[in-house]
Design a protein around this motif. Structure first.
Motif, PDB file in Angstrom:
ATOM      1  N   ARG A   1      44.282  33.079 -37.145  1.00 50.75           N
ATOM      2  CA  ARG A   1      43.810  31.633 -36.928  1.00 50.75           C
ATOM      3  C   ARG A   1      44.751  30.481 -35.520  1.00 50.75           C
ATOM      4  NH1 ARG A   1      40.338  32.308 -40.706  1.00 50.75           N
ATOM      5  NH2 ARG A   1      41.032  30.519 -42.223  1.00 50.75           N
ATOM      6  N   GLU A   2      46.269  30.868 -35.691  1.00 49.96           N
ATOM      7  CA  GLU A   2      47.198  29.933 -35.591  1.00 49.96           C
ATOM      8  C   GLU A   2      47.538  30.377 -34.322  1.00 49.96           C
ATOM      9  OE1 GLU A   2      50.173  27.429 -37.648  1.00 49.96           O
ATOM     10  OE2 GLU A   2      48.960  27.964 -39.297  1.00 49.96           O
ATOM     11  N   LEU A   3      47.591  31.420 -34.223  1.00 51.84           N
ATOM     12  CA  LEU A   3      47.890  32.622 -33.267  1.00 51.84           C
ATOM     13  C   LEU A   3      46.759  32.588 -31.749  1.00 51.84           C
ATOM     14  CD1 LEU A   3      49.898  34.243 -32.280  1.00 51.84           C
ATOM     15  CD2 LEU A   3      49.232  35.928 -33.644  1.00 51.84           C
ATOM     16  N   VAL A   4      45.550  32.407 -32.054  1.00 51.46           N
ATOM     17  CA  VAL A   4      44.307  32.810 -31.194  1.00 51.46           C
ATOM     18  C   VAL A   4      44.643  31.238 -29.581  1.00 51.46           C
ATOM     19  CG1 VAL A   4      42.126  32.378 -30.888  1.00 51.46           C
ATOM     20  CG2 VAL A   4      42.282  33.663 -32.729  1.00 51.46           C
ATOM     21  N   ALA A   5      44.955  30.415 -29.907  1.00 49.40           N
ATOM     22  CA  ALA A   5      45.040  29.913 -28.874  1.00 49.40           C
ATOM     23  C   ALA A   5      46.196  29.671 -28.315  1.00 49.40           C
ATOM     24  CB  ALA A   5      45.465  27.496 -29.738  1.00 49.40           C
ATOM     25  N   PRO A   6      47.250  29.796 -28.456  1.00 50.74           N
ATOM     26  CA  PRO A   6      48.839  30.643 -27.265  1.00 50.74           C
ATOM     27  C   PRO A   6      48.043  31.848 -27.050  1.00 50.74           C
ATOM     28  CG  PRO A   6      50.175  30.035 -29.974  1.00 50.74           C
ATOM     29  CD  PRO A   6      47.702  29.592 -29.697  1.00 50.74           C
TER      30      PRO A   6
ATOM     31  N   ALA B   1      45.376  30.809 -24.114  1.00 53.11           N
ATOM     32  CA  ALA B   1      46.035  30.219 -23.511  1.00 53.11           C
ATOM     33  C   ALA B   1      46.923  31.440 -22.110  1.00 53.11           C
ATOM     34  CB  ALA B   1      47.256  29.189 -23.557  1.00 53.11           C
ATOM     35  N   LEU B   2      47.722  31.829 -22.847  1.00 54.01           N
ATOM     36  CA  LEU B   2      48.100  33.163 -22.496  1.00 54.01           C
ATOM     37  C   LEU B   2      47.373  34.494 -21.436  1.00 54.01           C
ATOM     38  CD1 LEU B   2      51.307  35.243 -21.169  1.00 54.01           C
ATOM     39  CD2 LEU B   2      50.715  35.767 -23.602  1.00 54.01           C
TER      40      LEU B   2
ATOM     41  N   TRP C   1      45.699  31.881 -18.742  1.00 53.64           N
ATOM     42  CA  TRP C   1      46.624  32.206 -17.718  1.00 53.64           C
ATOM     43  C   TRP C   1      47.114  33.340 -16.569  1.00 53.64           C
ATOM     44  CZ3 TRP C   1      51.107  35.373 -15.880  1.00 53.64           C
ATOM     45  CH2 TRP C   1      51.546  34.689 -14.759  1.00 53.64           C
ATOM     46  N   ALA C   2      47.065  34.426 -16.877  1.00 51.82           N
ATOM     47  CA  ALA C   2      46.893  35.595 -16.435  1.00 51.82           C
ATOM     48  C   ALA C   2      45.257  36.076 -15.415  1.00 51.82           C
ATOM     49  CB  ALA C   2      46.766  36.983 -17.349  1.00 51.82           C
ATOM     50  N   THR C   3      44.528  35.559 -15.955  1.00 50.52           N
ATOM     51  CA  THR C   3      43.012  35.645 -15.254  1.00 50.52           C
ATOM     52  C   THR C   3      42.832  34.640 -14.584  1.00 50.52           C
ATOM     53  OG1 THR C   3      42.214  33.970 -17.242  1.00 50.52           O
ATOM     54  CG2 THR C   3      41.631  36.950 -17.341  1.00 50.52           C
ATOM     55  N   SER C   4      43.729  33.411 -14.640  1.00 49.21           N
ATOM     56  CA  SER C   4      43.353  32.723 -13.171  1.00 49.21           C
ATOM     57  C   SER C   4      44.780  32.704 -12.111  1.00 49.21           C
ATOM     58  CB  SER C   4      43.540  30.537 -13.873  1.00 49.21           C
ATOM     59  OG  SER C   4      44.642  29.977 -14.704  1.00 49.21           O
ATOM     60  N   HIS C   5      45.608  33.567 -13.053  1.00 50.27           N
ATOM     61  CA  HIS C   5      46.563  33.733 -11.845  1.00 50.27           C
ATOM     62  C   HIS C   5      46.751  35.359 -11.007  1.00 50.27           C
ATOM     63  CE1 HIS C   5      48.244  30.237 -13.413  1.00 50.27           C
ATOM     64  NE2 HIS C   5      48.800  29.840 -12.198  1.00 50.27           N
ATOM     65  N   MET C   6      45.544  35.775 -11.570  1.00 50.63           N
ATOM     66  CA  MET C   6      45.287  37.609 -10.910  1.00 50.63           C
ATOM     67  C   MET C   6      44.786  37.717  -9.535  1.00 50.63           C
ATOM     68  SD  MET C   6      45.834  40.064 -13.131  1.00 50.63           S
ATOM     69  CE  MET C   6      46.855  40.638 -11.633  1.00 50.63           C
ATOM     70  N   ALA C   7      44.643  36.690  -8.756  1.00 49.83           N
ATOM     71  CA  ALA C   7      44.891  36.811  -7.332  1.00 49.83           C
ATOM     72  C   ALA C   7      46.285  36.959  -6.947  1.00 49.83           C
ATOM     73  CB  ALA C   7      43.095  35.843  -6.994  1.00 49.83           C
ATOM     74  N   ASP C   8      46.806  35.652  -7.623  1.00 50.94           N
ATOM     75  CA  ASP C   8      47.775  35.037  -6.455  1.00 50.94           C
ATOM     76  C   ASP C   8      48.930  37.052  -6.557  1.00 50.94           C
ATOM     77  OD1 ASP C   8      46.521  33.114  -5.608  1.00 50.94           O
ATOM     78  OD2 ASP C   8      48.081  31.690  -7.484  1.00 50.94           O
TER      79      ASP C   8
END
Length: 122
Positions: free
Chosen positions: A90-95, A98-99, A102-109
């Protein structure tokens, strides 16, 4: 070994293998699928579109070996097995989320950059 003794920039450090495992596509997606709670194998497979049963089995076994996932088999007919993230998982979920964000928000660029790069003959 203490935490300070682990340095992934040294080739013999076991954290390199762990980072490799965590960074694999299927690990990221399986951990994300299990973030909401325990799931049966078929439900994880349905959530992670495109994963083969073989890859899902391998990924879950690796996560279980690393104590990131627990496998619970219930004494029922038919047998029922559920997979759930451990506290460490569960501690791994947040990082990982976040990755993923980041991937989905920058995919168009990124797609536009790839298109420009591939179009340049140099």
């Amino acid at each position: 070994m203490t935490d300070e003794a682990f340095d992934p920039y040294h080739r013999a450090c076991p954290s390199r293998r762990l980072l490799n495992e965590i960074g694999e596509l299927w690990t990221v997606l399986v951990v994300g699928a299990l973030a909401e709670g325990p799931l049966r194998f078929k439900d994880v497979a349905a959530r992670v579109d495109g994963i083969s049963f073989k890859m899902l089995t391998q990924t879950l076994r690796t996560l279980e070996r690393d104590s990131l996932v627990t496998r619970t088999q219930y004494p029922e007919v038919p047998p029922r097995v559920e997979y759930e993230l451990t506290a460490t998982g569960r501690e791994l979920v947040a990082p990982l989320r976040a990755l993923e964000d980041w991937a989905t928000s920058h995919m168009a660029d990124i797609l536009a950059a790839r298109e420009r790069f591939d179009a340049d003959p140099a």
